[in-house]
Enzyme design. Sequence first.
Site, PDB file in Angstrom:
ATOM      1  N   PRO A   2      44.265  22.681  40.813  1.00 22.71           N
ATOM      2  CA  PRO A   2      43.802  21.612  38.347  1.00 22.71           C
ATOM      3  C   PRO A   2      43.924  20.265  39.450  1.00 22.71           C
ATOM      4  CG  PRO A   2      45.525  23.434  38.480  1.00 22.71           C
ATOM      5  CD  PRO A   2      45.299  23.458  39.862  1.00 22.71           C
ATOM      6  N   GLU A   3      42.669  19.545  39.219  1.00 27.55           N
ATOM      7  CA  GLU A   3      43.006  18.680  39.494  1.00 27.55           C
ATOM      8  C   GLU A   3      42.509  17.424  38.320  1.00 27.55           C
ATOM      9  OE1 GLU A   3      39.397  17.537  42.543  1.00 27.55           O
ATOM     10  OE2 GLU A   3      39.828  19.860  43.804  1.00 27.55           O
TER      11      GLU A   3
END
Length: 274
Positions: A2-3
Amino acid sequence: MPELPEVETIKNELVPYLVGHQISGVTLYWAGMVRQPSVEEFCSRLVGQGILGLKRRGKYLIFSLTGREALIMHLKMSGSLLVKPASAQPEKYVRAILHLDNGVAVHFRDPRKFGVMWLVDDASSVTSKLGPEPLESGFTPQVLAERLDNRSAPIKALLCDQSVIAGIGNMYADETLFAAKIHPLRLGKSLSREEIERLHRAIRRILRAAIDDKGASVEDYFRPNGGLGTAHFQFQVAHRLSGESCPVHGTPIERIVVRNRGTYFCPKCQPPVV
Ligand SMILES: [Zn+2]
């Protein structure tokens, strides 16, 4: 992993379930995810605290608590936070559960077990080394230019370096460099003013669009309701197989490794270092 757009989506979608409610219990199935304080203290101090707010800084989620401390989570490679009814049994890979007084339970699912939690007096003790937030108004082309000035690392590595800019990782670095027509091996200090302005525009446009699409569901990313995001349908190069065609003019996309990160780019749109 996840960014920024994925963590922002998780934050936005958790807020209605969490804020204003009290933590009534903590169940830990994998003690290794508690970085600070001890596991016993972490659980006992959390119980009874209300959640005043939830925000994102870089890829960190920061819960501000009524006891004037902060619960911080980092989802790392494969973490997600799922909202469940109190009665739900943990599925495979659930490493921790936060039980709330409104009948909601937040399940921290993390197949690869790299996720981390902290309970600290001051959130900045964990997040102080982060660079600027790319979507805040203070992040101007001039700020980006200063972050890249004199840096002799490849631009791909600099974009992924959380102390340079917060929140960008492998996927969005590849996408922004493609959109800005900059080769991933160009050195930070070699970028012209015009290239920096293109990169700045690409970073903001692509991160905002990905938030609108609720993140990219590649690998193990789920939204809190268990649903998927659709940002990956807009990807031009990231997560493509090498040999797939560039959407602009059909040139095969190439894959190289930059500082241990698989990196996808189009050799025609993103001219090589000369
Ligand atoms: Zn191309």
